[in-house]
Design a protein around this motif. Structure first.
Motif, short mmCIF file in Angstrom:
data_model
loop_
_atom_site.label_atom_id
_atom_site.label_comp_id
_atom_site.label_asym_id
_atom_site.label_seq_id
_atom_site.Cartn_x
_atom_site.Cartn_y
_atom_site.Cartn_z
N ILE A 1 11.63 25.14 97.81
CA ILE A 1 11.38 23.91 98.58
C ILE A 1 12.01 23.98 99.97
O ILE A 1 11.36 23.68 100.98
N ALA A 2 13.27 24.38 100.04
CA ALA A 2 13.99 24.36 101.32
C ALA A 2 13.63 25.54 102.22
O ALA A 2 13.54 25.39 103.44
N PHE A 3 13.42 26.73 101.63
CA PHE A 3 13.16 27.92 102.42
C PHE A 3 11.71 28.38 102.37
O PHE A 3 11.37 29.39 102.99
N ALA A 4 10.87 27.68 101.61
CA ALA A 4 9.45 28.06 101.44
C ALA A 4 9.34 29.50 100.94
O ALA A 4 8.48 30.27 101.38
N GLU A 5 10.20 29.87 100.03
CA GLU A 5 10.24 31.25 99.54
C GLU A 5 9.06 31.52 98.62
O GLU A 5 8.70 30.70 97.77
N ARG A 6 8.47 32.69 98.78
CA ARG A 6 7.34 33.12 97.95
C ARG A 6 7.70 34.44 97.28
O ARG A 6 8.22 35.35 97.92
N LEU A 7 7.41 34.53 95.99
CA LEU A 7 7.73 35.74 95.24
C LEU A 7 6.47 36.52 94.91
O LEU A 7 5.37 35.96 94.84
N HIS A 8 6.62 37.83 94.72
CA HIS A 8 5.51 38.68 94.32
C HIS A 8 5.31 38.62 92.81
O HIS A 8 6.19 38.19 92.06
N LEU A 9 4.14 39.08 92.37
CA LEU A 9 3.82 39.09 90.95
C LEU A 9 4.82 39.95 90.17
O LEU A 9 5.25 39.58 89.08
N GLY A 10 5.20 41.08 90.74
CA GLY A 10 6.16 41.95 90.07
C GLY A 10 7.50 41.28 89.86
O GLY A 10 8.17 41.50 88.85
N SER A 11 7.90 40.45 90.82
CA SER A 11 9.15 39.72 90.69
C SER A 11 9.09 38.75 89.52
O SER A 11 10.04 38.60 88.76
N LEU A 12 7.94 38.06 89.39
CA LEU A 12 7.77 37.10 88.30
C LEU A 12 7.79 37.81 86.94
O LEU A 12 8.42 37.33 85.99
N VAL A 13 7.10 38.94 86.85
CA VAL A 13 7.07 39.70 85.59
C VAL A 13 8.48 40.20 85.24
O VAL A 13 8.92 40.10 84.09
N GLY A 14 9.18 40.72 86.24
CA GLY A 14 10.54 41.20 85.99
C GLY A 14 11.47 40.10 85.54
O GLY A 14 12.27 40.29 84.61
N ALA A 15 11.38 38.92 86.20
CA ALA A 15 12.23 37.79 85.82
C ALA A 15 11.92 37.33 84.39
O ALA A 15 12.83 36.99 83.63
N PHE A 16 10.64 37.33 84.02
CA PHE A 16 10.24 36.95 82.67
C PHE A 16 10.82 37.91 81.63
O PHE A 16 11.36 37.49 80.60
N LEU A 17 10.75 39.21 81.91
CA LEU A 17 11.30 40.21 80.99
C LEU A 17 12.82 40.06 80.86
O LEU A 17 13.37 40.21 79.76
N ILE A 18 13.49 39.77 81.96
CA ILE A 18 14.93 39.58 81.93
C ILE A 18 15.30 38.42 81.01
O ILE A 18 16.21 38.51 80.18
N LEU A 19 14.57 37.30 81.13
CA LEU A 19 14.86 36.13 80.31
C LEU A 19 14.54 36.39 78.83
O LEU A 19 15.27 35.97 77.94
N VAL A 20 13.43 37.11 78.56
CA VAL A 20 13.08 37.44 77.18
C VAL A 20 14.17 38.31 76.55
O VAL A 20 14.63 38.07 75.42
N GLY A 21 14.60 39.32 77.29
CA GLY A 21 15.67 40.18 76.78
C GLY A 21 16.97 39.44 76.57
O GLY A 21 17.67 39.66 75.58
N LEU A 22 17.28 38.55 77.51
CA LEU A 22 18.51 37.78 77.39
C LEU A 22 18.53 36.96 76.11
O LEU A 22 19.50 36.97 75.36
N TYR A 23 17.43 36.26 75.82
CA TYR A 23 17.43 35.38 74.67
C TYR A 23 17.24 36.12 73.36
O TYR A 23 17.54 35.58 72.30
N CYS A 24 16.78 37.36 73.40
CA CYS A 24 16.84 38.20 72.20
C CYS A 24 18.30 38.46 71.81
O CYS A 24 18.67 38.38 70.64
#
Length: 374
Positions: free
Chosen positions: A307-330
């Motif tokens: 919201i404040a910086f209008a930051e945009r992420l790439h698809l690879g960043s989203l996939v990587g973040a999702f895998l990190i969270l999945v691994g964390l909660y395992c």
């Protein structure tokens, strides 16, 4: 019995509340520090100033409140505290800020979710954590750790071809200078990889800090004094580095601007309040418990940056973040299932520890690491 249960419940709630507050404090700190770095604040100067402020703030409280029960400082304890300061402040912060200067706050906080897995690996290597590979819990720990590390590597080295749409068309806060020239320079592909690699390196040092602090606290349980000494050694170590890398006197000049606000906030909130809260939580719940709250930081910083910086992420960043969270909660699921089987209490100590037997430092640290909520 009811009083004891109430005491345990209140202590557990306090642990959760303290770690949530820590993540909000870190979220605000990441935003302020990113702005200050972009506007010319030297990272070594920043580390020195923030820890001097924290030392001056914590010192009087440590002297008055802990003078009667503060343990004596032996050479062995001083060496451990010096190493603790080197890992958690001098190495971690300086390397982290170097990486943050090359990336965005969201990238930095997303990568912080590898800390629980790194902490778990170090705890296993130091025999503070056990893994039964034939059980479902042991397999979940190992699988979750591998997924988490794989997600971090994906986040770092694969951007993907699609750039996600931002929440707002233009940033509400401009940290990039005129025409965004600074961000174009510092957030290129090469610097993205360099910054992410530096941040991952800093998190290795931070995970070692979490493990070592659990051990040091057992031999030096005066929290305020411990954090005062950590801040003292941190300012001393970074001052020594500044003799080689920040010798320009203009870098040390303070003015009433965003840089000074960031230094004060970091010294008072991050280096004083947050260090004390983390020491308290690690002493009661263990280092893995403290590391489990890092995903909350990603949510806080991600929403604010979008919201404040209008930051945009790439698809690879989203996939990587999702895998990190999945691994964390395992890993978290395995910890919870393990505690249900072993019947461990809500925290490692409870309210009445008079009947606890004396055991070795390694055994105590192991129990701290394996203590988790039911």
């Amino acid at each position: 019995m009811n009083l004891k249960r109430m005491c345990i419940t209140m202590e557990a709630c306090a642990s959760y509340g303290a770690m949530v507050l820590v993540q909000f404090a870190y979220g605000g700190g990441n935003i302020l520090i990113k702005i200050a770095l972009e506007r010319g604040l030297n990272q070594l100067v920043f580390v020195v100033y923030r820890h001097i402020i924290a030392m001056l703030l914590l010192g009087p409280f440590a002297y008055v409140l802990e003078r009667r029960h503060r343990p004596s400082l032996s050479f062995s304890v001083i060496t451990k505290i010096f190493l603790l300061s080197s890992l958690g402040t001098t190495i971690h912060l300086n390397v982290y800020y170097a990486g943050l200067a090359c990336t965005s706050p969201t990238v930095a906080t997303a990568l912080s979710n590898v800390i629980p897995s790194l902490t778990f690996l170090m705890a296993v290597a130091l025999r503070m954590e056990t893994v039964k590979i034939k059980s479902a819990r042991g397999q979940a720990k190992v699988l979750g750790t591998l997924i988490c590390i794989g997600g971090a590597l994906t986040f770092t080295f694969w951007k993907g071809g699609y750039l996600l749409i931002g929440f707002v068309p233009r940033p509400l806060i401009n940290i990039c200078g005129p025409n965004g020239s600074l961000c174009k320079l510092s957030h290129g592909k090469d610097n993205w990889i360099k910054g992410s690699a530096l941040i991952l390196t800093s998190h290795i040092a931070w995970s070692a800090w979490l493990i070592l602090q659990a051990v040091v606290y057992k031999v030096y349980p005066a929290r305020l004094s411990l954090n005062t000494l950590i801040c003292f050694f941190a300012s001393l170590q970074s001052s020594f580095l500044a003799l080689f890398f920040a010798r320009n006197p203009t870098l040390w000049k303070l003015e009433w601007n965003m840089q000074l606000l960031t230094i004060i906030y970091s010294g008072v909130v991050l280096s004083a309040l947050v260090y004390y809260l983390q020491t308290w939580c690690i002493g009661h719940r263990g280092p893995v418990f403290a590391a489990m709250f890092s995903p909350l930081l990603l949510i806080i910083v991600g929403i604010f940056s979008a919201i404040a910086f209008a930051e945009r992420l790439h698809l690879g960043s989203l996939v990587g973040a999702f895998l990190i969270l999945v691994g964390l909660y395992c890993v978290l699921w395995a910890k919870k299932a393990e505690n249900l089987v072993t019947g461990q209490p809500e925290n490692g100590k409870g309210c009445d520890d008079k009947k606890m037997v004396e055991i070795s430092i390694n055994e105590t640290a192991r129990n701290s690491v394996t203590a988790e909520t039911k």
